[in-house]
Design a protein around this motif. Sequence first.
Motif, PDB file in Angstrom:
ATOM      1  N   THR A 178     -59.976 -12.719  46.132  1.00  0.00           N
ATOM      2  CA  THR A 178     -59.653 -11.353  46.540  1.00  0.00           C
ATOM      3  C   THR A 178     -60.908 -10.494  46.695  1.00  0.00           C
ATOM      4  O   THR A 178     -60.834  -9.387  47.222  1.00  0.00           O
ATOM      5  N   GLN A 179     -62.037 -10.980  46.199  1.00  0.00           N
ATOM      6  CA  GLN A 179     -63.301 -10.241  46.159  1.00  0.00           C
ATOM      7  C   GLN A 179     -63.174  -8.951  45.346  1.00  0.00           C
ATOM      8  O   GLN A 179     -63.833  -7.952  45.635  1.00  0.00           O
ATOM      9  N   ILE A 180     -62.334  -9.007  44.327  1.00  0.00           N
ATOM     10  CA  ILE A 180     -62.165  -7.873  43.421  1.00  0.00           C
ATOM     11  C   ILE A 180     -62.799  -8.195  42.077  1.00  0.00           C
ATOM     12  O   ILE A 180     -62.572  -9.274  41.516  1.00  0.00           O
ATOM     13  N   ASN A 181     -63.584  -7.280  41.580  1.00  0.00           N
ATOM     14  CA  ASN A 181     -64.192  -7.407  40.264  1.00  0.00           C
ATOM     15  C   ASN A 181     -63.382  -6.571  39.277  1.00  0.00           C
ATOM     16  O   ASN A 181     -63.291  -5.344  39.424  1.00  0.00           O
ATOM     17  N   HIS A 182     -62.777  -7.230  38.299  1.00  0.00           N
ATOM     18  CA  HIS A 182     -61.988  -6.552  37.275  1.00  0.00           C
ATOM     19  C   HIS A 182     -62.921  -6.227  36.111  1.00  0.00           C
ATOM     20  O   HIS A 182     -63.479  -7.130  35.485  1.00  0.00           O
ATOM     21  N   ILE A 183     -63.086  -4.957  35.839  1.00  0.00           N
ATOM     22  CA  ILE A 183     -64.114  -4.489  34.906  1.00  0.00           C
ATOM     23  C   ILE A 183     -63.459  -3.786  33.724  1.00  0.00           C
ATOM     24  O   ILE A 183     -62.524  -2.997  33.890  1.00  0.00           O
ATOM     25  N   LYS A 184     -63.985  -4.058  32.533  1.00  0.00           N
ATOM     26  CA  LYS A 184     -63.547  -3.363  31.328  1.00  0.00           C
ATOM     27  C   LYS A 184     -64.773  -2.758  30.657  1.00  0.00           C
ATOM     28  O   LYS A 184     -65.729  -3.453  30.311  1.00  0.00           O
ATOM     29  N   TRP A 185     -64.751  -1.443  30.536  1.00  0.00           N
ATOM     30  CA  TRP A 185     -65.794  -0.735  29.796  1.00  0.00           C
ATOM     31  C   TRP A 185     -65.299  -0.432  28.384  1.00  0.00           C
ATOM     32  O   TRP A 185     -64.160  -0.005  28.198  1.00  0.00           O
ATOM     33  N   PHE A 186     -66.186  -0.616  27.427  1.00  0.00           N
ATOM     34  CA  PHE A 186     -65.914  -0.259  26.040  1.00  0.00           C
ATOM     35  C   PHE A 186     -66.753   0.969  25.700  1.00  0.00           C
ATOM     36  O   PHE A 186     -67.983   0.903  25.679  1.00  0.00           O
ATOM     37  N   PHE A 187     -66.074   2.099  25.465  1.00  0.00           N
ATOM     38  CA  PHE A 187     -66.746   3.325  25.049  1.00  0.00           C
ATOM     39  C   PHE A 187     -66.786   3.313  23.524  1.00  0.00           C
ATOM     40  O   PHE A 187     -65.782   3.577  22.861  1.00  0.00           O
ATOM     41  N   GLU A 188     -67.952   3.028  22.957  1.00  0.00           N
ATOM     42  CA  GLU A 188     -68.085   2.796  21.522  1.00  0.00           C
ATOM     43  C   GLU A 188     -68.822   3.952  20.869  1.00  0.00           C
ATOM     44  O   GLU A 188     -70.003   4.175  21.097  1.00  0.00           O
ATOM     45  N   SER A 189     -68.086   4.698  20.064  1.00  0.00           N
ATOM     46  CA  SER A 189     -68.655   5.793  19.287  1.00  0.00           C
ATOM     47  C   SER A 189     -68.073   5.675  17.885  1.00  0.00           C
ATOM     48  O   SER A 189     -68.101   4.601  17.294  1.00  0.00           O
ATOM     49  N   SER A 190     -67.521   6.747  17.329  1.00  0.00           N
ATOM     50  CA  SER A 190     -66.839   6.636  16.034  1.00  0.00           C
ATOM     51  C   SER A 190     -65.523   5.882  16.189  1.00  0.00           C
ATOM     52  O   SER A 190     -64.916   5.458  15.212  1.00  0.00           O
ATOM     53  N   LYS A 191     -65.088   5.711  17.437  1.00  0.00           N
ATOM     54  CA  LYS A 191     -63.933   4.889  17.773  1.00  0.00           C
ATOM     55  C   LYS A 191     -64.281   4.094  19.025  1.00  0.00           C
ATOM     56  O   LYS A 191     -65.321   4.327  19.652  1.00  0.00           O
ATOM     57  N   VAL A 192     -63.464   3.144  19.373  1.00  0.00           N
ATOM     58  CA  VAL A 192     -63.706   2.327  20.562  1.00  0.00           C
ATOM     59  C   VAL A 192     -62.555   2.537  21.544  1.00  0.00           C
ATOM     60  O   VAL A 192     -61.396   2.247  21.231  1.00  0.00           O
ATOM     61  N   ASP A 193     -62.881   3.075  22.713  1.00  0.00           N
ATOM     62  CA  ASP A 193     -61.899   3.231  23.786  1.00  0.00           C
ATOM     63  C   ASP A 193     -62.220   2.236  24.891  1.00  0.00           C
ATOM     64  O   ASP A 193     -63.373   1.815  25.064  1.00  0.00           O
ATOM     65  N   GLU A 194     -61.209   1.863  25.648  1.00  0.00           N
ATOM     66  CA  GLU A 194     -61.385   0.938  26.753  1.00  0.00           C
ATOM     67  C   GLU A 194     -60.989   1.609  28.066  1.00  0.00           C
ATOM     68  O   GLU A 194     -59.989   2.311  28.138  1.00  0.00           O
ATOM     69  N   PHE A 195     -61.798   1.375  29.077  1.00  0.00           N
ATOM     70  CA  PHE A 195     -61.524   1.873  30.422  1.00  0.00           C
ATOM     71  C   PHE A 195     -61.528   0.686  31.360  1.00  0.00           C
ATOM     72  O   PHE A 195     -62.538  -0.007  31.508  1.00  0.00           O
ATOM     73  N   LEU A 196     -60.390   0.419  31.993  1.00  0.00           N
ATOM     74  CA  LEU A 196     -60.248  -0.698  32.916  1.00  0.00           C
ATOM     75  C   LEU A 196     -60.224  -0.183  34.345  1.00  0.00           C
ATOM     76  O   LEU A 196     -59.524   0.788  34.649  1.00  0.00           O
ATOM     77  N   PHE A 197     -60.989  -0.832  35.219  1.00  0.00           N
ATOM     78  CA  PHE A 197     -60.955  -0.450  36.627  1.00  0.00           C
ATOM     79  C   PHE A 197     -61.349  -1.644  37.493  1.00  0.00           C
ATOM     80  O   PHE A 197     -62.005  -2.587  37.023  1.00  0.00           O
ATOM     81  N   ASP A 198     -60.922  -1.608  38.742  1.00  0.00           N
ATOM     82  CA  ASP A 198     -61.202  -2.671  39.707  1.00  0.00           C
ATOM     83  C   ASP A 198     -62.091  -2.139  40.818  1.00  0.00           C
ATOM     84  O   ASP A 198     -61.965  -0.986  41.232  1.00  0.00           O
ATOM     85  N   MET A 199     -62.975  -3.006  41.296  1.00  0.00           N
ATOM     86  CA  MET A 199     -63.843  -2.634  42.404  1.00  0.00           C
ATOM     87  C   MET A 199     -63.881  -3.769  43.419  1.00  0.00           C
ATOM     88  O   MET A 199     -64.010  -4.946  43.062  1.00  0.00           O
ATOM     89  N   HIS A 200     -63.750  -3.407  44.676  1.00  0.00           N
ATOM     90  CA  HIS A 200     -63.815  -4.350  45.790  1.00  0.00           C
ATOM     91  C   HIS A 200     -65.283  -4.628  46.096  1.00  0.00           C
ATOM     92  O   HIS A 200     -66.048  -3.713  46.396  1.00  0.00           O
TER      93      HIS A 200
END
Length: 243
Positions: A178-200
Motif C-alpha cells: 500500500t506504500q503506507i507507513n504506520h507510525i506510533k509515537w510515544f510521548f514520554e513524560s511523567s506519563k506515556v501517551d501514544e499517537f498513531l498516524f499513517d503516512m503515504h
Amino acid sequence: MQIDIYSDPHLYDAAHIWKTNDIEFITNCALEYGGPILEMASGTGRLAIPLINKGFNYTGVELSKPFVEFTKKRLEPIKGNHDIIQGDMKSIDLNKKYKFIFIGFNAICHLLTNKELSKFFSCVYTHLMDGGSFLIDTFVPNPIFLYRPKKKTHVMEFDLPNGECCVVNEINQYDPDTQINHIKWFFESSKVDEFLFDMHMIYPDTMDRLLNESGFIIHDKLGGYDKSPFSSESHLQIYLCTK
C-alpha cells in the motif's frame, strides 16, 4: 493513553516548534508568484502569519475543526485579508481562483492512496488561476527509515504546554504493497501517551506521473529550501507546477 495530536493545536505547536526552516522559502515563493494565496492543510497558521504580514490575501483550508478555531483566534489581531476554512482539501469548492497554491511540511502524505492524491490535484487545478503556481513540499521516502528494526527510535524532545519535558520515541511498520507507513509515537513524560498516524510514502516517480495526469506542468523540482536541484541524494522533493 492514545491521543489525537490533530485535536490539540497547543500540543501540535509545542511538538513542532522546531519547524521554521521553510518559512523564508515559502515567503519568497509567494513574493515571486503573487497572490491571492491558498494553503491546503494549513494547520495552526504557522505559515499563514508571515504571508499575511507581507500583505497577501490569504486563505487556508484545514480539516481539523480544533485547528481551524485555534488559527482563527490566532489571526484575529493581525490586520489583513485572511480566512481559514474547515474543509476537505480533496473536494472543497471555494468558488474562487488563486495565483499561488501550496501544501507544505509533508501534509500531502496524509492522502493515503493515489486515488486521493489525484482527487486533491484535481481540486487544486480547479482553484488555480491560468498562469498560477502550485507548490508541493514533502520528504523523499527513505528505505533505511522504512525498514529499520521494530524497536523504539528517538525522534525529538520538546516542552509540553505545561512546561514539562517530553521525549518522543517512535516505532513504524511499513507496508510496501500500500506504500503506507504506520507510525506510533510515544510521548514520554511523567506519563506515556501514544499517537498513531499513517503516512503515504510518495515516491518521486509517482508524484511526477500523477501531476502530469492531472494536467500540471512541472516547472521545476528542487531538493531543498536552498533551491538546489532535485537529485538522488535529496531529502526533500519540492515541486513547482503550473497549469
